[in-house]
Design a protein around this motif. Structure first.
Motif, PDB file in Angstrom:
ATOM      1  N   GLN A 139       0.855  -1.346   0.010  1.00  0.00           N
ATOM      2  CA  GLN A 139      -0.052  -0.157  -0.048  1.00  0.00           C
ATOM      3  C   GLN A 139       0.813   1.220  -0.124  1.00  0.00           C
ATOM      4  O   GLN A 139       0.531   2.100  -0.758  1.00  0.00           O
ATOM      5  CB  GLN A 139      -1.141   0.034   1.269  1.00  0.00           C
ATOM      6  CG  GLN A 139      -2.211  -0.984   0.810  1.00  0.00           C
ATOM      7  CD  GLN A 139      -3.168  -0.942   2.100  1.00  0.00           C
ATOM      8  OE1 GLN A 139      -2.778  -0.531   3.317  1.00  0.00           O
ATOM      9  NE2 GLN A 139      -4.250  -1.250   2.148  1.00  0.00           N
ATOM     10  N   LEU A 140       1.860   1.146   0.647  1.00  0.00           N
ATOM     11  CA  LEU A 140       2.518   2.394   0.911  1.00  0.00           C
ATOM     12  C   LEU A 140       3.427   2.584  -0.489  1.00  0.00           C
ATOM     13  O   LEU A 140       3.412   3.783  -1.156  1.00  0.00           O
ATOM     14  CB  LEU A 140       3.936   2.142   1.942  1.00  0.00           C
ATOM     15  CG  LEU A 140       5.126   3.455   1.844  1.00  0.00           C
ATOM     16  CD1 LEU A 140       4.516   4.595   2.448  1.00  0.00           C
ATOM     17  CD2 LEU A 140       6.268   3.067   2.633  1.00  0.00           C
ATOM     18  N   PHE A 141       3.875   1.531  -1.287  1.00  0.00           N
ATOM     19  CA  PHE A 141       4.437   1.847  -2.628  1.00  0.00           C
ATOM     20  C   PHE A 141       3.194   2.299  -3.494  1.00  0.00           C
ATOM     21  O   PHE A 141       3.481   3.058  -4.478  1.00  0.00           O
ATOM     22  CB  PHE A 141       4.947   0.377  -3.122  1.00  0.00           C
ATOM     23  CG  PHE A 141       6.235   0.113  -2.667  1.00  0.00           C
ATOM     24  CD1 PHE A 141       7.184   0.995  -2.872  1.00  0.00           C
ATOM     25  CD2 PHE A 141       6.499  -0.901  -1.861  1.00  0.00           C
ATOM     26  CE1 PHE A 141       8.471   0.787  -2.420  1.00  0.00           C
ATOM     27  CE2 PHE A 141       7.875  -1.426  -1.550  1.00  0.00           C
ATOM     28  CZ  PHE A 141       8.744  -0.306  -1.979  1.00  0.00           C
ATOM     29  N   TYR A 156      13.686   2.702  -2.812  1.00  0.00           N
ATOM     30  CA  TYR A 156      12.968   1.929  -3.766  1.00  0.00           C
ATOM     31  C   TYR A 156      11.870   2.771  -4.493  1.00  0.00           C
ATOM     32  O   TYR A 156      11.425   3.751  -3.901  1.00  0.00           O
ATOM     33  CB  TYR A 156      12.168   0.816  -3.123  1.00  0.00           C
ATOM     34  CG  TYR A 156      13.091  -0.366  -2.630  1.00  0.00           C
ATOM     35  CD1 TYR A 156      13.901  -1.046  -3.638  1.00  0.00           C
ATOM     36  CD2 TYR A 156      13.498  -0.473  -1.401  1.00  0.00           C
ATOM     37  CE1 TYR A 156      14.715  -2.090  -3.318  1.00  0.00           C
ATOM     38  CE2 TYR A 156      14.365  -1.270  -0.993  1.00  0.00           C
ATOM     39  CZ  TYR A 156      14.963  -2.444  -1.925  1.00  0.00           C
ATOM     40  OH  TYR A 156      15.877  -3.178  -1.424  1.00  0.00           O
ATOM     41  N   LYS A 157      11.591   2.543  -5.709  1.00  0.00           N
ATOM     42  CA  LYS A 157      10.630   3.269  -6.519  1.00  0.00           C
ATOM     43  C   LYS A 157       9.670   1.940  -7.187  1.00  0.00           C
ATOM     44  O   LYS A 157      10.071   1.183  -7.760  1.00  0.00           O
ATOM     45  CB  LYS A 157      11.260   3.923  -7.467  1.00  0.00           C
ATOM     46  CG  LYS A 157      10.404   4.749  -8.591  1.00  0.00           C
ATOM     47  CD  LYS A 157      11.158   5.441  -9.591  1.00  0.00           C
ATOM     48  CE  LYS A 157      10.218   5.919 -10.737  1.00  0.00           C
ATOM     49  NZ  LYS A 157      11.078   6.543 -11.717  1.00  0.00           N
ATOM     50  N   PHE A 158       8.316   2.432  -6.846  1.00  0.00           N
ATOM     51  CA  PHE A 158       7.470   1.560  -7.613  1.00  0.00           C
ATOM     52  C   PHE A 158       6.704   2.153  -8.868  1.00  0.00           C
ATOM     53  O   PHE A 158       6.386   3.377  -8.620  1.00  0.00           O
ATOM     54  CB  PHE A 158       6.121   1.237  -6.704  1.00  0.00           C
ATOM     55  CG  PHE A 158       5.087   0.263  -7.010  1.00  0.00           C
ATOM     56  CD1 PHE A 158       5.272  -0.906  -7.505  1.00  0.00           C
ATOM     57  CD2 PHE A 158       4.015   1.063  -7.558  1.00  0.00           C
ATOM     58  CE1 PHE A 158       3.934  -1.706  -8.453  1.00  0.00           C
ATOM     59  CE2 PHE A 158       2.944   0.481  -8.082  1.00  0.00           C
ATOM     60  CZ  PHE A 158       3.156  -0.862  -8.575  1.00  0.00           C
ATOM     61  N   GLN A 159       6.808   1.350  -9.814  1.00  0.00           N
ATOM     62  CA  GLN A 159       5.757   1.755 -11.146  1.00  0.00           C
ATOM     63  C   GLN A 159       4.985   0.665 -11.511  1.00  0.00           C
ATOM     64  O   GLN A 159       5.485  -0.592 -11.603  1.00  0.00           O
ATOM     65  CB  GLN A 159       6.808   2.517 -12.069  1.00  0.00           C
ATOM     66  CG  GLN A 159       7.723   1.738 -12.662  1.00  0.00           C
ATOM     67  CD  GLN A 159       8.597   2.801 -13.336  1.00  0.00           C
ATOM     68  OE1 GLN A 159       8.819   3.885 -13.297  1.00  0.00           O
ATOM     69  NE2 GLN A 159       9.574   2.107 -14.447  1.00  0.00           N
ATOM     70  N   LYS A 160       3.751   1.083 -12.002  1.00  0.00           N
ATOM     71  CA  LYS A 160       3.084   0.023 -12.287  1.00  0.00           C
ATOM     72  C   LYS A 160       3.225  -0.318 -13.944  1.00  0.00           C
ATOM     73  O   LYS A 160       3.878  -0.931 -14.488  1.00  0.00           O
ATOM     74  CB  LYS A 160       1.500   0.454 -12.352  1.00  0.00           C
ATOM     75  CG  LYS A 160       0.473  -0.534 -12.767  1.00  0.00           C
ATOM     76  CD  LYS A 160      -0.827   0.173 -12.426  1.00  0.00           C
ATOM     77  CE  LYS A 160      -1.974  -0.875 -12.606  1.00  0.00           C
ATOM     78  NZ  LYS A 160      -3.272  -0.282 -12.538  1.00  0.00           N
TER      79      LYS A 160
END
Length: 108
Positions: free
Chosen positions: A44-46, A104-108
């Motif tokens: 959820q944070l990401f 870190y980095k999240f991308q869809k």
């Protein structure tokens, strides 16, 4: 320290994450993967910080809280698990990227 969000379902590729049941469903095989509360909070944070770099300290503060002292290696292990679940090529991740020296980095 719980992350509050209204996300109930989220899709990454062929996987659907159900935040109410703590499960990931592989839409191509119907396989279900159960996750812990901490794993869901980290996801959820990401998702609420999509396309933003999140520092290890921010992750520790927001998911673990200031009273617990896990190591940054703990976070790395969670990310490795997410990569096993969501990435086609774990060595060249698209969704869960390491930003050297930061987090870190999240991308869809």
């Amino acid at each position: 320290n719980s992350i509050k969000t209204t996300i109930k379902h989220y899709e990454i590729g062929l996987k659907t994450i159900n935040f109410e049941t703590f499960e990931i469903i592989d839409n191509s095989t119907n396989e279900q993967i159960g996750l812990s509360k901490r794993e869901m909070e980290l996801l959820q944070l990401f998702f609420t910080h999509e396309n933003q770099v999140i520092s290890r300290n921010q992750i520790l503060d927001e998911v673990w809280g200031k009273d617990q002292f896990p190591t940054s290696r703990t976070i790395d292990n969670y990310i490795l698990n997410f990569r096993k679940i969501f990435e086609k090529n774990q060595k060249n991740p698209i969704h869960f990227q390491s930003i050297r020296g930061v987090g870190y980095k999240f991308q869809k």
